[in-house]
Design an enzyme around this catalytic site. Structure first.
Site, PDB file in Angstrom:
ATOM      1  N   GLY A 115       7.741  25.812  33.483  1.00  0.00           N
ATOM      2  CA  GLY A 115       7.981  27.244  33.528  1.00  0.00           C
ATOM      3  C   GLY A 115       9.339  27.644  33.031  1.00  0.00           C
ATOM      4  N   CYS A 116      10.017  26.835  32.260  1.00  0.00           N
ATOM      5  CA  CYS A 116      11.388  27.141  31.866  1.00  0.00           C
ATOM      6  C   CYS A 116      11.573  26.907  30.389  1.00  0.00           C
ATOM      7  CB  CYS A 116      12.371  26.270  32.649  1.00  0.00           C
ATOM      8  SG  CYS A 116      14.087  26.526  32.193  1.00  0.00           S
ATOM      9  N   GLY A 117      12.038  27.931  29.684  1.00  0.00           N
ATOM     10  CA  GLY A 117      12.251  27.806  28.256  1.00  0.00           C
ATOM     11  C   GLY A 117      13.697  27.680  27.874  1.00  0.00           C
ATOM     12  N   CYS A 119      15.992  25.483  29.686  1.00  0.00           N
ATOM     13  CA  CYS A 119      16.604  24.318  30.312  1.00  0.00           C
ATOM     14  C   CYS A 119      17.461  23.567  29.311  1.00  0.00           C
ATOM     15  CB  CYS A 119      15.528  23.378  30.850  1.00  0.00           C
ATOM     16  SG  CYS A 119      14.392  24.169  31.991  1.00  0.00           S
TER      17      CYS A 119
END
Length: 272
Positions: A115-117, A119
């Site tokens: 869910g993280c673009g 990082c």
């Protein structure tokens, strides 16, 4: 600790389950979507490790390379090879020399999550990326296209139908017919797989639109805009950052695409 906690291949696996109701408990098996660490290795150097569904990894590697601006075209990436390990897998690639040198200069040690673009970026300044201007005329969406795309996509998600745990990204022609679909536990991974599949087939990014089964977040718009996709529709809501980026990048952003209803947040002139 398990000897093999992450299956290196296979999009799903069956697990025992106890299904309980108000007055009963039934033993059975359930198909569960898998996610595994996928190391993206360029010219022998590991650049990123992402958690992804271990299928269509060649598409994933190419799509990630393009959507992150590591390469400008598929011609700059060669010899994609998936190597399985007990703890996951590596996708080994040969990147053109000048592109590899540029990547090494701004190398980021990403620790990917579903869910993280963002990082792994080292400063807020790295959030900004030069994006190509979206082309308008070629990406006009025809009347009824969104409704048709939703109807077709519903039957083209085998992993979701089996597990209920993955997102899909679909490449749709201007009339809404679905040309390609990719699935993954991560919505941005699904989009990267789709971008890679489009590039592998030599299709133009300016002759259709993307339909996402997820929300439309910042990294979805950024990845699409980076490769020249000018229209994105999502079944769920967009985020504020996604709307602002889409407006600035010239991308048509549609949210809440449900049946014949949808909300157009930016550049509505593409919607005919």
């Amino acid at each position: 600790m398990l000897d093999h906690p992450y299956p290196a291949s296979g999009a799903h696996r069956s697990y025992g389950v106890e299904r309980r109701g108000t007055d009963s408990a039934i033993l059975g098996e359930d198909a569960v979507a898998e996610e595994a660490p996928v190391a993206l290795v360029y010219n022998g150097f590991s650049h990123a490790v992402m958690l992804a569904t271990p299928q269509d990894l060649e598409d994933f590697a190419l799509g990630f390379t393009l959507s992150e601006g590591i390469a400008a075209s598929a011609r700059e990436l060669h010899d994609i090879d998936v190597v399985e390990h007990a703890l996951g897998c590596e996708v080994r690639m040969a990147l053109a020399g000048e592109r590899f040198a540029a990547m090494r200069e701004r190398r980021r040690a990403l620790a990917g999550r579903t869910g993280c673009g963002l990082c792994g970026i080292e400063s807020l300044a790295q959030l900004q990326r030069a994006l190509p201007p979206a082309r308008l005329a070629e990406t006009a969406i025809q009347p009824g296209a969104l409704e048709r795309a939703q109807a077709e996509l519903a039957a083209l998600q085998p992993l979701f139908q089996l597990t209920g745990a993955v997102h899909a990204a679909a490449w749709c022609r201007r009339d809404g017919s679905v040309a390609l679909v990719r699935e993954d536990v991560g919505r941005h991974n699904a989009l990267d797989k789709l971008i890679g599949a489009i590039a592998t087939r030599g299709c133009g990014f300016d002759d259709g639109f993307v339909l996402m089964t997820s929300r439309a977040s910042y990294e979805i718009v950024q990845k699409a805009a980076t490769v020249g996709i000018a229209a994105i529709a999502a079944l769920s809501a967009p985020t504020g950052m996604a709307v602002r980026l889409a407006e600035a990048a010239g991308v048509t952003l549609v949210g809440f695409a449900r049946g014949h209803r949808h909300s157009v947040y930016t550049h509505p002139q593409r919607m005919h």
